[in-house]
Design a protein around this motif. Sequence first.
Motif, PDB file in Angstrom:
ATOM      1  N   LEU A  50       0.821  -1.204   0.000  1.00  0.00           N
ATOM      2  CA  LEU A  50       0.000   0.000   0.000  1.00  0.00           C
ATOM      3  C   LEU A  50       0.858   1.259   0.000  1.00  0.00           C
ATOM      4  CD1 LEU A  50      -2.965   1.070   0.291  1.00  0.00           C
ATOM      5  CD2 LEU A  50      -2.566   1.067   2.762  1.00  0.00           C
ATOM      6  N   TYR A  51       2.008   1.209   0.693  1.00  0.00           N
ATOM      7  CA  TYR A  51       2.847   2.387   0.830  1.00  0.00           C
ATOM      8  C   TYR A  51       4.061   2.412  -0.092  1.00  0.00           C
ATOM      9  CZ  TYR A  51       0.281   4.368   4.695  1.00  0.00           C
ATOM     10  OH  TYR A  51      -0.685   4.950   5.460  1.00  0.00           O
ATOM     11  N   SER A  52       4.376   1.322  -0.769  1.00  0.00           N
ATOM     12  CA  SER A  52       5.544   1.336  -1.660  1.00  0.00           C
ATOM     13  C   SER A  52       5.124   1.794  -3.048  1.00  0.00           C
ATOM     14  CB  SER A  52       6.193  -0.048  -1.727  1.00  0.00           C
ATOM     15  OG  SER A  52       5.319  -0.967  -2.326  1.00  0.00           O
ATOM     16  N   ASN A  53       6.058   2.398  -3.731  1.00  0.00           N
ATOM     17  CA  ASN A  53       5.815   2.897  -5.093  1.00  0.00           C
ATOM     18  C   ASN A  53       4.536   3.729  -5.167  1.00  0.00           C
ATOM     19  OD1 ASN A  53       8.109   1.505  -6.025  1.00  0.00           O
ATOM     20  ND2 ASN A  53       6.906  -0.369  -6.150  1.00  0.00           N
ATOM     21  N   LEU A  54       4.373   4.607  -4.197  1.00  0.00           N
ATOM     22  CA  LEU A  54       3.173   5.427  -4.101  1.00  0.00           C
ATOM     23  C   LEU A  54       3.347   6.691  -4.936  1.00  0.00           C
ATOM     24  CD1 LEU A  54       0.427   5.685  -2.693  1.00  0.00           C
ATOM     25  CD2 LEU A  54       1.602   6.754  -0.781  1.00  0.00           C
ATOM     26  N   ASP A  55       2.647   6.752  -6.054  1.00  0.00           N
ATOM     27  CA  ASP A  55       2.654   7.930  -6.910  1.00  0.00           C
ATOM     28  C   ASP A  55       1.326   8.656  -6.717  1.00  0.00           C
ATOM     29  OD1 ASP A  55       5.152   7.438  -8.065  1.00  0.00           O
ATOM     30  OD2 ASP A  55       4.271   6.096  -9.549  1.00  0.00           O
ATOM     31  N   VAL A  56       1.391   9.965  -6.575  1.00  0.00           N
ATOM     32  CA  VAL A  56       0.175  10.735  -6.357  1.00  0.00           C
ATOM     33  C   VAL A  56       0.112  11.905  -7.335  1.00  0.00           C
ATOM     34  CG1 VAL A  56       0.006  10.136  -3.913  1.00  0.00           C
ATOM     35  CG2 VAL A  56       1.231  12.192  -4.573  1.00  0.00           C
ATOM     36  N   VAL A  57      -1.088  12.420  -7.494  1.00  0.00           N
ATOM     37  CA  VAL A  57      -1.334  13.599  -8.303  1.00  0.00           C
ATOM     38  C   VAL A  57      -2.267  14.497  -7.501  1.00  0.00           C
ATOM     39  CG1 VAL A  57      -3.307  12.619  -9.546  1.00  0.00           C
ATOM     40  CG2 VAL A  57      -1.963  14.437 -10.599  1.00  0.00           C
ATOM     41  N   ILE A  58      -2.088  15.785  -7.624  1.00  0.00           N
ATOM     42  CA  ILE A  58      -2.935  16.744  -6.911  1.00  0.00           C
ATOM     43  C   ILE A  58      -3.910  17.358  -7.901  1.00  0.00           C
ATOM     44  CG2 ILE A  58      -2.981  18.890  -5.591  1.00  0.00           C
ATOM     45  CD1 ILE A  58      -0.157  18.170  -4.616  1.00  0.00           C
ATOM     46  N   LYS A  59      -5.202  17.354  -7.508  1.00  0.00           N
ATOM     47  CA  LYS A  59      -6.234  17.979  -8.335  1.00  0.00           C
ATOM     48  C   LYS A  59      -6.723  19.231  -7.613  1.00  0.00           C
ATOM     49  CE  LYS A  59      -8.567  13.960  -8.423  1.00  0.00           C
ATOM     50  NZ  LYS A  59      -9.650  13.016  -8.733  1.00  0.00           N
ATOM     51  N   TRP A  60      -6.998  20.289  -8.339  1.00  0.00           N
ATOM     52  CA  TRP A  60      -7.533  21.492  -7.723  1.00  0.00           C
ATOM     53  C   TRP A  60      -8.419  22.251  -8.716  1.00  0.00           C
ATOM     54  CZ3 TRP A  60      -2.592  21.166  -9.556  1.00  0.00           C
ATOM     55  CH2 TRP A  60      -2.148  22.167 -10.404  1.00  0.00           C
ATOM     56  N   ASP A  61      -9.067  23.260  -8.213  1.00  0.00           N
ATOM     57  CA  ASP A  61      -9.943  24.121  -9.016  1.00  0.00           C
ATOM     58  C   ASP A  61     -11.051  23.307  -9.684  1.00  0.00           C
ATOM     59  OD1 ASP A  61     -10.878  26.516  -9.983  1.00  0.00           O
ATOM     60  OD2 ASP A  61      -9.519  26.563 -11.709  1.00  0.00           O
ATOM     61  N   VAL A  72       5.835   9.495  -3.411  1.00  0.00           N
ATOM     62  CA  VAL A  72       5.755   9.789  -1.980  1.00  0.00           C
ATOM     63  C   VAL A  72       6.424   8.644  -1.228  1.00  0.00           C
ATOM     64  CG1 VAL A  72       4.218  10.141  -0.007  1.00  0.00           C
ATOM     65  CG2 VAL A  72       3.616  11.092  -2.234  1.00  0.00           C
ATOM     66  N   THR A  73       7.460   8.971  -0.459  1.00  0.00           N
ATOM     67  CA  THR A  73       8.197   7.944   0.288  1.00  0.00           C
ATOM     68  C   THR A  73       8.122   8.151   1.792  1.00  0.00           C
ATOM     69  OG1 THR A  73      10.237   9.215   0.132  1.00  0.00           O
ATOM     70  CG2 THR A  73       9.829   7.573  -1.599  1.00  0.00           C
ATOM     71  N   LEU A  74       7.437   9.202   2.230  1.00  0.00           N
ATOM     72  CA  LEU A  74       7.302   9.491   3.656  1.00  0.00           C
ATOM     73  C   LEU A  74       5.842   9.750   3.986  1.00  0.00           C
ATOM     74  CD1 LEU A  74      10.194  12.085   4.110  1.00  0.00           C
ATOM     75  CD2 LEU A  74      10.254   9.684   4.760  1.00  0.00           C
ATOM     76  N   GLY A  75       5.493   9.534   5.253  1.00  0.00           N
ATOM     77  CA  GLY A  75       4.178   9.919   5.750  1.00  0.00           C
ATOM     78  C   GLY A  75       3.142   8.824   5.641  1.00  0.00           C
ATOM     79  N   THR A  76       2.085   9.001   6.416  1.00  0.00           N
ATOM     80  CA  THR A  76       0.944   8.102   6.343  1.00  0.00           C
ATOM     81  C   THR A  76      -0.124   8.772   5.498  1.00  0.00           C
ATOM     82  OG1 THR A  76       0.024   9.014   8.384  1.00  0.00           O
ATOM     83  CG2 THR A  76       1.415   7.049   8.590  1.00  0.00           C
TER      84      THR A  76
END
Length: 171
Positions: A50-61, A72-76
Amino acid sequence: MNGYPSRSPSRDIVIIYYALFCYDSIWHDGFCYKLYNVIPDVHRRFLRKLYSNLDVVIKWDGYIHYSTYFRVTLGTRQGSILSPVLFHLFLSGLMLELSLCEHGVRVGHDLYNSFAYADDVSLFSTTVPGLQKLIDICTDYSSLWPFNFGIQKTKCMMVCKGYGCFTTTPP
């Protein structure tokens, strides 16, 4: 702890409150390692995936704009019901080390020197050198299991008997 007396007058209590940014800075490999003999292997492997190879994208507006994907390699995970549990497991070693320290506040026969709730840790001592020892334990632990203390949110307070001796800043 410059600015504070090295020894508190009788019955004074020095309290420092560390607000941690740990939810955002927990080292993924570190907490997976800490889970090794704590939870069943199948659950640990699930969390690692669940936490490895975690790629994220931010959506806004209104979902019109998107950022590029980033790793992302840090944080919950924000908002996850598992985050407080994982953080508790991550900090359990620190709380054990603090409990073995002889500095703190005696209430009857019991010694208290720390409490943790969510991502906050409070440290208690009747002397400034004792408080410094507790801070050193926290600093050493955060170096061993890379995460950051939110020093900007840290507060220090001295409490004592009598009128006018409550202070939150060095004298």
